[in-house]
Design a protein around this motif. Sequence first.
Motif, PDB file in Angstrom:
ATOM      1  N   ILE A   3       0.856  -1.181   0.000  1.00 17.90           N
ATOM      2  CA  ILE A   3       0.000   0.000   0.000  1.00 17.90           C
ATOM      3  C   ILE A   3       0.895   1.235   0.000  1.00 17.90           C
ATOM      4  CG2 ILE A   3      -1.873  -1.191   1.193  1.00 17.90           C
ATOM      5  CD1 ILE A   3      -0.501   1.445   3.173  1.00 17.90           C
ATOM      6  N   LEU A   4       0.356   2.292  -0.568  1.00 17.60           N
ATOM      7  CA  LEU A   4       1.046   3.574  -0.652  1.00 17.60           C
ATOM      8  C   LEU A   4       0.378   4.540   0.297  1.00 17.60           C
ATOM      9  CD1 LEU A   4       2.906   5.660  -2.207  1.00 17.60           C
ATOM     10  CD2 LEU A   4       0.902   6.054  -3.647  1.00 17.60           C
ATOM     11  N   ALA A   5       1.158   5.264   1.073  1.00 17.31           N
ATOM     12  CA  ALA A   5       0.647   6.306   1.959  1.00 17.31           C
ATOM     13  C   ALA A   5       1.296   7.624   1.579  1.00 17.31           C
ATOM     14  CB  ALA A   5       0.945   5.963   3.411  1.00 17.31           C
ATOM     15  N   ILE A   6       0.495   8.695   1.581  1.00 21.13           N
ATOM     16  CA  ILE A   6       0.982   9.990   1.112  1.00 21.13           C
ATOM     17  C   ILE A   6       0.654  11.093   2.101  1.00 21.13           C
ATOM     18  CG2 ILE A   6       0.838  11.721  -0.721  1.00 21.13           C
ATOM     19  CD1 ILE A   6      -0.048   9.496  -2.628  1.00 21.13           C
ATOM     20  N   ASP A   7       1.668  11.877   2.429  1.00 21.85           N
ATOM     21  CA  ASP A   7       1.506  13.163   3.098  1.00 21.85           C
ATOM     22  C   ASP A   7       1.682  14.181   1.968  1.00 21.85           C
ATOM     23  OD1 ASP A   7       1.405  15.330   4.815  1.00 21.85           O
ATOM     24  OD2 ASP A   7       3.463  15.087   5.515  1.00 21.85           O
ATOM     25  N   PRO A   8       0.569  14.737   1.433  1.00 20.46           N
ATOM     26  CA  PRO A   8       0.648  15.500   0.182  1.00 20.46           C
ATOM     27  C   PRO A   8       1.196  16.912   0.347  1.00 20.46           C
ATOM     28  CG  PRO A   8      -1.598  15.463   0.969  1.00 20.46           C
ATOM     29  CD  PRO A   8      -0.790  14.622   1.924  1.00 20.46           C
ATOM     30  N   GLY A   9       1.525  17.511  -0.789  1.00 24.24           N
ATOM     31  CA  GLY A   9       2.027  18.872  -0.858  1.00 24.24           C
ATOM     32  C   GLY A   9       3.320  18.908  -1.643  1.00 24.24           C
ATOM     33  N   LEU A  10       3.838  20.121  -1.872  1.00 22.93           N
ATOM     34  CA  LEU A  10       5.143  20.214  -2.521  1.00 22.93           C
ATOM     35  C   LEU A  10       6.221  19.640  -1.606  1.00 22.93           C
ATOM     36  CD1 LEU A  10       5.100  23.693  -4.316  1.00 22.93           C
ATOM     37  CD2 LEU A  10       5.161  21.432  -5.371  1.00 22.93           C
ATOM     38  N   ASN A  11       6.113  19.917  -0.309  1.00 25.28           N
ATOM     39  CA  ASN A  11       6.969  19.276   0.696  1.00 25.28           C
ATOM     40  C   ASN A  11       6.217  18.041   1.155  1.00 25.28           C
ATOM     41  OD1 ASN A  11       8.899  21.361   0.621  1.00 25.28           O
ATOM     42  ND2 ASN A  11       7.593  22.595   1.933  1.00 25.28           N
ATOM     43  N   ASN A  12       6.369  16.971   0.407  1.00 23.96           N
ATOM     44  CA  ASN A  12       5.552  15.780   0.601  1.00 23.96           C
ATOM     45  C   ASN A  12       6.361  14.652   1.206  1.00 23.96           C
ATOM     46  OD1 ASN A  12       6.576  13.850  -1.669  1.00 23.96           O
ATOM     47  ND2 ASN A  12       6.392  15.849  -2.651  1.00 23.96           N
ATOM     48  N   GLY A  13       5.673  13.602   1.509  1.00 20.98           N
ATOM     49  CA  GLY A  13       6.306  12.363   1.921  1.00 20.98           C
ATOM     50  C   GLY A  13       5.452  11.219   1.411  1.00 20.98           C
ATOM     51  N   ILE A  14       6.100  10.170   0.940  1.00 23.47           N
ATOM     52  CA  ILE A  14       5.371   8.967   0.556  1.00 23.47           C
ATOM     53  C   ILE A  14       6.038   7.778   1.240  1.00 23.47           C
ATOM     54  CG2 ILE A  14       4.689   9.950  -1.668  1.00 23.47           C
ATOM     55  CD1 ILE A  14       6.621   7.836  -2.942  1.00 23.47           C
ATOM     56  N   ALA A  15       5.233   6.779   1.515  1.00 22.36           N
ATOM     57  CA  ALA A  15       5.755   5.555   2.125  1.00 22.36           C
ATOM     58  C   ALA A  15       5.033   4.369   1.513  1.00 22.36           C
ATOM     59  CB  ALA A  15       5.552   5.584   3.635  1.00 22.36           C
ATOM     60  N   ILE A  16       5.739   3.267   1.424  1.00 20.41           N
ATOM     61  CA  ILE A  16       5.166   2.021   0.929  1.00 20.41           C
ATOM     62  C   ILE A  16       5.401   0.970   1.993  1.00 20.41           C
ATOM     63  CG2 ILE A  16       5.272   0.246  -0.854  1.00 20.41           C
ATOM     64  CD1 ILE A  16       6.131   2.511  -2.784  1.00 20.41           C
ATOM     65  N   GLY A  81      -3.683  17.922  -5.269  1.00 16.30           N
ATOM     66  CA  GLY A  81      -4.547  17.468  -6.350  1.00 16.30           C
ATOM     67  C   GLY A  81      -3.809  16.637  -7.386  1.00 16.30           C
ATOM     68  N   SER A  82      -2.524  16.903  -7.559  1.00 19.01           N
ATOM     69  CA  SER A  82      -1.732  16.101  -8.502  1.00 19.01           C
ATOM     70  C   SER A  82      -1.650  14.652  -8.045  1.00 19.01           C
ATOM     71  CB  SER A  82      -0.323  16.680  -8.639  1.00 19.01           C
ATOM     72  OG  SER A  82      -0.359  17.950  -9.244  1.00 19.01           O
ATOM     73  N   PHE A  83      -1.433  14.461  -6.754  1.00 21.61           N
ATOM     74  CA  PHE A  83      -1.417  13.089  -6.225  1.00 21.61           C
ATOM     75  C   PHE A  83      -2.773  12.425  -6.435  1.00 21.61           C
ATOM     76  CE2 PHE A  83       2.154  14.459  -3.332  1.00 21.61           C
ATOM     77  CZ  PHE A  83       3.076  13.538  -3.772  1.00 21.61           C
ATOM     78  N   GLU A  84      -3.843  13.133  -6.062  1.00 23.03           N
ATOM     79  CA  GLU A  84      -5.193  12.566  -6.195  1.00 23.03           C
ATOM     80  C   GLU A  84      -5.518  12.240  -7.648  1.00 23.03           C
ATOM     81  OE1 GLU A  84      -8.319  14.697  -4.172  1.00 23.03           O
ATOM     82  OE2 GLU A  84      -6.951  15.248  -2.547  1.00 23.03           O
ATOM     83  N   GLY A  85      -5.170  13.154  -8.551  1.00 20.04           N
ATOM     84  CA  GLY A  85      -5.449  12.938  -9.967  1.00 20.04           C
ATOM     85  C   GLY A  85      -4.694  11.749 -10.537  1.00 20.04           C
ATOM     86  N   ALA A  86      -3.430  11.613 -10.159  1.00 20.64           N
ATOM     87  CA  ALA A  86      -2.633  10.493 -10.658  1.00 20.64           C
ATOM     88  C   ALA A  86      -3.201   9.164 -10.162  1.00 20.64           C
ATOM     89  CB  ALA A  86      -1.176  10.645 -10.223  1.00 20.64           C
ATOM     90  N   LYS A  91      -6.723   4.420 -11.493  1.00 22.61           N
ATOM     91  CA  LYS A  91      -7.793   3.632 -10.879  1.00 22.61           C
ATOM     92  C   LYS A  91      -7.321   2.876  -9.640  1.00 22.61           C
ATOM     93  CE  LYS A  91     -10.350   3.300 -15.146  1.00 22.61           C
ATOM     94  NZ  LYS A  91     -10.937   2.463 -16.159  1.00 22.61           N
ATOM     95  N   ILE A  92      -6.507   3.562  -8.833  1.00 26.28           N
ATOM     96  CA  ILE A  92      -6.031   2.988  -7.584  1.00 26.28           C
ATOM     97  C   ILE A  92      -6.994   3.419  -6.482  1.00 26.28           C
ATOM     98  CG2 ILE A  92      -4.173   2.998  -5.876  1.00 26.28           C
ATOM     99  CD1 ILE A  92      -2.229   3.424  -8.251  1.00 26.28           C
ATOM    100  N   PRO A  93      -7.707   2.483  -5.862  1.00 20.87           N
ATOM    101  CA  PRO A  93      -8.620   2.841  -4.770  1.00 20.87           C
ATOM    102  C   PRO A  93      -7.865   3.597  -3.678  1.00 20.87           C
ATOM    103  CG  PRO A  93      -8.955   0.564  -5.418  1.00 20.87           C
ATOM    104  CD  PRO A  93      -7.711   1.042  -6.117  1.00 20.87           C
ATOM    105  N   THR A  94      -8.446   4.703  -3.237  1.00 21.37           N
ATOM    106  CA  THR A  94      -7.762   5.602  -2.324  1.00 21.37           C
ATOM    107  C   THR A  94      -8.663   5.968  -1.153  1.00 21.37           C
ATOM    108  OG1 THR A  94      -6.509   6.521  -4.186  1.00 21.37           O
ATOM    109  CG2 THR A  94      -6.569   7.829  -2.174  1.00 21.37           C
TER     110      THR A  94
END
Length: 184
Positions: A3-16, A81-86, A91-94
């Motif tokens: 699973i992918l987790a996102i702290d969104p924004g330009l100063n972002n963080g992602i974790a898998i 919104g870029s993260f959400e749109g991608a 078609k990744i359930p979020t």
Amino acid sequence: MTILAIDPGLNNGIAILDLERRLLLATEIPVIGEGANKRLNLISFADILTQFRIRRAVVEDVAAMPKQGLTSTFRFGRAAGSFEGALAALKIPTTFIRPTIWKRDIGAKAKRDEDIRALAIQTWPDQAHRFARKRDHNRAEAALIGLWFLQHSGWMSGGEDTPPTSSLPAGSRVFVGGEGWRTI
């Protein structure tokens, strides 16, 4: 399954994370451009989604901060919104979760960045190098968001591809590819 987790924004963080709650990756999506033209490098994001075969995502449900300027609010919203749109395009359930809910549920009562980093290091001591710098707090938030999701979503090792969502808190918004938005 990951699973992918996102702290969104330009100063972002992602974790898998995998279903055993092992942290496989904690990083950020690089920013391209300068000044008002800064944007996320979504090609890097798509590469990570493909490499790890992401089938589910959880994103912090963020909003503009009080006293934040118009320009910075716009840039923040564009990045989120870029993260959400991608994710929607692929078609990744979020699932979207408010920061107050996940922080309360995992015991991150303090909102200070250093406290979040310390909790991530305590949770994954073998991955402490991923949270070594003060600016790695966004990575730490993403990792803890992913942990929250695995604790509350019903995903389990060896489980089905479509987990139950009954254990998510009331009011959680879930995007199901092909079905659209559902509020639980």
